[in-house]
Design a protein around this motif. Structure first.
Motif, PDB file in Angstrom:
ATOM      1  N   GLN A  24       0.830  -1.215   0.000  1.00 42.17           N
ATOM      2  CA  GLN A  24       0.000   0.000   0.000  1.00 42.17           C
ATOM      3  C   GLN A  24       0.862   1.261   0.000  1.00 42.17           C
ATOM      4  OE1 GLN A  24      -3.308   0.266  -0.573  1.00 42.17           O
ATOM      5  NE2 GLN A  24      -2.997  -1.922  -0.979  1.00 42.17           N
ATOM      6  N   ARG A  25       1.949   1.243   0.751  1.00 40.13           N
ATOM      7  CA  ARG A  25       2.847   2.408   0.769  1.00 40.13           C
ATOM      8  C   ARG A  25       3.472   2.630  -0.600  1.00 40.13           C
ATOM      9  NH1 ARG A  25       3.928   0.167   5.861  1.00 40.13           N
ATOM     10  NH2 ARG A  25       5.837  -0.874   5.168  1.00 40.13           N
ATOM     11  N   LEU A  26       3.820   1.547  -1.284  1.00 40.74           N
ATOM     12  CA  LEU A  26       4.386   1.668  -2.633  1.00 40.74           C
ATOM     13  C   LEU A  26       3.377   2.262  -3.610  1.00 40.74           C
ATOM     14  CD1 LEU A  26       6.421  -1.641  -3.159  1.00 40.74           C
ATOM     15  CD2 LEU A  26       7.319   0.688  -3.318  1.00 40.74           C
ATOM     16  N   ILE A  27       2.158   1.791  -3.568  1.00 41.53           N
ATOM     17  CA  ILE A  27       1.125   2.269  -4.491  1.00 41.53           C
ATOM     18  C   ILE A  27       0.819   3.750  -4.242  1.00 41.53           C
ATOM     19  CG2 ILE A  27      -1.330   2.020  -5.104  1.00 41.53           C
ATOM     20  CD1 ILE A  27      -0.962  -1.017  -4.694  1.00 41.53           C
ATOM     21  N   ARG A  28       0.951   4.207  -2.987  1.00 40.91           N
ATOM     22  CA  ARG A  28       0.702   5.619  -2.659  1.00 40.91           C
ATOM     23  C   ARG A  28       1.920   6.508  -2.912  1.00 40.91           C
ATOM     24  NH1 ARG A  28      -1.915   3.381   2.095  1.00 40.91           N
ATOM     25  NH2 ARG A  28      -0.024   3.830   3.287  1.00 40.91           N
ATOM     26  N   ASP A  29       3.082   5.899  -3.185  1.00 39.37           N
ATOM     27  CA  ASP A  29       4.333   6.647  -3.323  1.00 39.37           C
ATOM     28  C   ASP A  29       4.415   7.309  -4.705  1.00 39.37           C
ATOM     29  OD1 ASP A  29       7.166   7.233  -3.901  1.00 39.37           O
ATOM     30  OD2 ASP A  29       7.569   6.224  -2.002  1.00 39.37           O
ATOM     31  N   ASP A  30       4.302   8.653  -4.743  1.00 39.45           N
ATOM     32  CA  ASP A  30       4.307   9.379  -6.017  1.00 39.45           C
ATOM     33  C   ASP A  30       5.594   9.163  -6.810  1.00 39.45           C
ATOM     34  OD1 ASP A  30       1.794  10.484  -6.045  1.00 39.45           O
ATOM     35  OD2 ASP A  30       2.366  12.277  -4.932  1.00 39.45           O
ATOM     36  N   GLU A  31       6.709   9.111  -6.100  1.00 43.58           N
ATOM     37  CA  GLU A  31       7.998   8.950  -6.779  1.00 43.58           C
ATOM     38  C   GLU A  31       8.090   7.579  -7.448  1.00 43.58           C
ATOM     39  OE1 GLU A  31      12.383  10.753  -5.908  1.00 43.58           O
ATOM     40  OE2 GLU A  31      11.096  10.231  -4.220  1.00 43.58           O
ATOM     41  N   PRO A 146      12.507   6.036  -0.136  1.00 45.37           N
ATOM     42  CA  PRO A 146      11.639   5.128   0.627  1.00 45.37           C
ATOM     43  C   PRO A 146      11.113   3.968  -0.207  1.00 45.37           C
ATOM     44  CG  PRO A 146      11.089   7.408   1.134  1.00 45.37           C
ATOM     45  CD  PRO A 146      12.084   7.445   0.010  1.00 45.37           C
ATOM     46  N   CYS A 147      10.773   4.223  -1.474  1.00 47.14           N
ATOM     47  CA  CYS A 147      10.232   3.150  -2.312  1.00 47.14           C
ATOM     48  C   CYS A 147      11.278   2.077  -2.575  1.00 47.14           C
ATOM     49  CB  CYS A 147       9.669   3.693  -3.620  1.00 47.14           C
ATOM     50  SG  CYS A 147      10.853   4.597  -4.652  1.00 47.14           S
ATOM     51  N   ALA A 148      12.559   2.479  -2.664  1.00 49.23           N
ATOM     52  CA  ALA A 148      13.620   1.491  -2.879  1.00 49.23           C
ATOM     53  C   ALA A 148      13.726   0.569  -1.668  1.00 49.23           C
ATOM     54  CB  ALA A 148      14.946   2.196  -3.126  1.00 49.23           C
ATOM     55  N   ALA A 149      13.641   1.147  -0.474  1.00 48.22           N
ATOM     56  CA  ALA A 149      13.702   0.335   0.746  1.00 48.22           C
ATOM     57  C   ALA A 149      12.526  -0.636   0.808  1.00 48.22           C
ATOM     58  CB  ALA A 149      13.706   1.249   1.972  1.00 48.22           C
ATOM     59  N   GLU A 150      11.338  -0.168   0.445  1.00 49.27           N
ATOM     60  CA  GLU A 150      10.158  -1.041   0.453  1.00 49.27           C
ATOM     61  C   GLU A 150      10.350  -2.215  -0.501  1.00 49.27           C
ATOM     62  OE1 GLU A 150       7.933  -0.661   2.614  1.00 49.27           O
ATOM     63  OE2 GLU A 150       7.517   1.454   2.991  1.00 49.27           O
ATOM     64  N   LEU A 151      10.792  -1.913  -1.732  1.00 50.00           N
ATOM     65  CA  LEU A 151      10.965  -2.954  -2.739  1.00 50.00           C
ATOM     66  C   LEU A 151      12.009  -3.985  -2.310  1.00 50.00           C
ATOM     67  CD1 LEU A 151      10.879  -0.775  -5.966  1.00 50.00           C
ATOM     68  CD2 LEU A 151       9.261  -2.592  -5.405  1.00 50.00           C
ATOM     69  N   MET A 152      13.142  -3.506  -1.807  1.00 44.76           N
ATOM     70  CA  MET A 152      14.222  -4.408  -1.424  1.00 44.76           C
ATOM     71  C   MET A 152      13.824  -5.298  -0.256  1.00 44.76           C
ATOM     72  SD  MET A 152      16.562  -3.825  -3.644  1.00 44.76           S
ATOM     73  CE  MET A 152      17.349  -2.596  -4.681  1.00 44.76           C
ATOM     74  N   LYS A 153      13.177  -4.712   0.751  1.00 41.99           N
ATOM     75  CA  LYS A 153      12.801  -5.502   1.940  1.00 41.99           C
ATOM     76  C   LYS A 153      11.668  -6.486   1.637  1.00 41.99           C
ATOM     77  CE  LYS A 153      13.213  -3.471   6.038  1.00 41.99           C
ATOM     78  NZ  LYS A 153      13.086  -2.479   7.134  1.00 41.99           N
ATOM     79  N   LEU A 154      10.840  -6.159   0.645  1.00 38.22           N
ATOM     80  CA  LEU A 154       9.834  -7.126   0.183  1.00 38.22           C
ATOM     81  C   LEU A 154      10.495  -8.302  -0.524  1.00 38.22           C
ATOM     82  CD1 LEU A 154       6.987  -4.835  -1.205  1.00 38.22           C
ATOM     83  CD2 LEU A 154       6.723  -6.540   0.608  1.00 38.22           C
ATOM     84  N   ASN A 155      11.664  -8.042  -1.144  1.00 38.02           N
ATOM     85  CA  ASN A 155      12.359  -9.069  -1.918  1.00 38.02           C
ATOM     86  C   ASN A 155      13.459  -9.753  -1.093  1.00 38.02           C
ATOM     87  OD1 ASN A 155      12.793 -10.577  -4.299  1.00 38.02           O
ATOM     88  ND2 ASN A 155      14.491  -9.247  -4.882  1.00 38.02           N
TER      89      ASN A 155
END
Length: 368
Positions: A24-31, A146-155
């Motif tokens: 959800q945080r990724l989908i809301r992340d404008d960047e 922030p989006c990079a951290a989300e993606l990496m920690k999900l993976n």
């Protein structure tokens, strides 16, 4: 027993109960959405930017609506990986997988040529052979967004705090990392970590003994001799070779700048650009070789580093691009030499020797 949630919360990957919130945080992340719009719809993003972004959000909400576990995330990543392999490689092959036990956790230490693809190709081999994927060591320099951290920690990525300053802060960070590696292996989770900080831009794969000393910090805390502790880590050297490195030109530019000006100033998001270039660039053939678990009686990190290097060099799969760069003849198909000539023709004259040296170095290492 204290869970890893409490002990390692600031460095560990996300767990199943954290997946939905991260998505959800990724989908809301404008960047994040803007980056997708720019990459996938570069000609349209400037015209109807807000409309394109709204469509992307709707699509991702639908596509990711049922993802609620790390296993499902890994399967989603595998589908993207399959498409990338089809578009940017002519063949991906593996050796040594048959000697891995699916019921054990391994500490895979590999040469490092590409920020994202090295662990991705290791994971692809494990996944397609019925083995669990790895937890990936990644420097916090790649997590500025922030989006990079989300993606990496999900993976399944965990954080190496390279930005730690001062001896005390660095010691604390590396002690925590060493303990996390031990914790993961004890739970039969395999780890991928590069043999040194940063990619081998000159093609010379060398293990940094400082990485191995970090491995041992938890063993030292437990007063276990170096050699005994290293044996317990199930340490497996991995050699990854690309017929053509999508980042060879960028690496040569950096080496040239350092040689001619004494320094190279990296752009703020150059690492992200390197990741994108690695993913979309043509790689030709790719081979990943899993070595034998390191079992010797090592007294120190330097001895261990030499043993790891020996395996990585010996197991490195040489492609015609490597042999031709080293001035050796390639028997048989003349198209191999033509393809290499065409590749080198795109390299600026002042960078040709650096790129040739980059491809030739594994041949020299293998011969030593």
């Amino acid at each position: 027993m204290v869970s890893d949630t409490d002990l390692f919360k600031d460095i560990r990957p996300y767990r199943d109960d954290e997946v939905a919130g991260a998505i959800q945080r990724l989908i809301r992340d404008d960047e994040f959405i803007g980056a997708i719009a720019k990459y996938r719809f570069s000609t349209l993003s400037g015209i109807g930017g807000s409309f394109i972004k709204a469509l992307i959000r709707l699509y991702l909400s639908w596509r990711w609506r049922k993802l609620d576990s790390i296993r499902q995330i890994q399967l989603e990543v595998a589908s993207y990986m399959e498409k990338m392999i089809a578009r940017t490689t002519s063949e991906v092959s593996y050796s040594g997988l048959e000697q891995l036990n699916p019921d054990e956790g391994y500490l895979f230490i590999s040469n490092h040529r590409d920020i994202a693809l090295d662990p991705a190709f290791v994971n692809w081999g494990l996944h397609t052979n019925g083995l669990d994927t790895v937890r990936i060591a990644i420097g916090d320099n790649l997590l500025r967004k922030p989006c990079a951290a989300e993606l990496m920690k999900l993976n399944k990525s965990f954080i190496v705090k390279r930005s730690a300053k001062g001896p005390r802060e660095m010691m604390k960070a590396f002690s925590e990392l060493s303990a996390y590696l031990r914790h993961s292996l004890d739970d039969n989770h395999s780890i991928w970590i590069a043999q040194k900080e940063g990619r081998a831009k000159d093609g010379n794969d060398k293990t940094d003994p400082a990485i191995l000393k970090m491995f041992y910090m938890e063993g030292k805390r437990q007063k276990i001799p170096f050699g005994d502790y290293i044996k317990s880590l199930n340490l497996v050297p991995v050699s990854i070779s690309y017929e053509y490195d999508p980042g060879d030109l960028a690496k040569a530019r950096e080496l040239y700048a350092k040689a001619t000006h004494g320094a190279y100033e990296k752009g703020e998001f150059e690492d992200v650009q390197s990741i994108v270039q690695g993913i979309i660039g043509q790689k030709g053939r790719v081979h990943v070789s899993f070595g034998q678990p390191v079992r010797g009686d090592f007294e120190n990190a330097d001895q261990l580093a030499a043993a790891i290097d020996q395996q990585i060099h010996a197991n490195y799969h040489l492609f015609p691009s490597n042999l031709l760069a080293a001035g050796q003849r390639v028997e048989g198909d003349a198209s191999e030499a033509l393809a290499f000539e065409q590749h080198m023709a795109r390299i600026p004259a002042e960078l040709k020797e650096l790129v040739l040296s980059m491809y030739a170095r594994p041949v020299l290492n293998k011969g030593q």
